[in-house]
Design a protein around this motif. Structure first.
Motif, short mmCIF file in Angstrom:
data_model
loop_
_atom_site.label_atom_id
_atom_site.label_comp_id
_atom_site.label_asym_id
_atom_site.label_seq_id
_atom_site.Cartn_x
_atom_site.Cartn_y
_atom_site.Cartn_z
N SER A 59 10.93 -3.70 0.92
CA SER A 59 10.11 -2.63 0.55
C SER A 59 10.81 -1.11 0.52
O SER A 59 10.67 -0.44 -0.11
CB SER A 59 8.66 -2.53 1.24
N LEU A 91 8.62 -9.51 -5.92
CA LEU A 91 8.33 -8.37 -5.28
C LEU A 91 7.45 -7.25 -6.21
O LEU A 91 6.60 -6.62 -5.47
CB LEU A 91 9.55 -7.87 -4.62
N THR A 95 3.49 -6.07 -5.81
CA THR A 95 3.34 -4.73 -5.66
C THR A 95 2.75 -3.94 -6.79
O THR A 95 2.13 -2.70 -6.76
CB THR A 95 4.81 -3.89 -5.28
#
Length: 106
Positions: A59, A91, A95
């Protein structure tokens, strides 16, 4: 593992080509951010991030890309991701950033 970043400016296409090799994580993202912002400050053009050598991103790496994208968007430019490995692509999907970044799949 660490991170090595190759960058080059393509005069013909007027784009930055950024090739991170290794991992972008909490340890390597500060230097990655410095490189990215330095490029954008030098020339505000589209950035193509070639993820062929990118093994892992967490992140903090996403945060760096978002801050780079915000700066580029002020100049109507983008970050385009290419050759992204499935684990990293996931990822972006999780997100919702796959709707924010241009991701070109081969």
């Amino acid at each position: 593992m660490g991170l090595e970043v190759k960058k080059e400016f393509d005069k013909n296409k007027n784009v930055w080509i950024l090739k991170p090799m290794g991992e972008i994580d909490i340890y390597t993202s500060p230097s990655f951010k410095d490189i990215l912002l330095e490029m954008i400050n030098e020339k505000s053009v589209d950035v193509i991030l070639d993820g062929e050598g990118l093994i892992y991103m967490d992140s903090t790496g996403l945060g760096v890309l978002i801050s780079g994208l915000k700066k580029l968007r002020e100049k109507d430019k983008n970050i385009i991701l290419t050759n992204i490995k499935p684990n990293i692509n996931k990822l972006f999907d999780i997100t919702g950033l796959n709707k924010v970044f241009i991701i070109k799949t081969s």
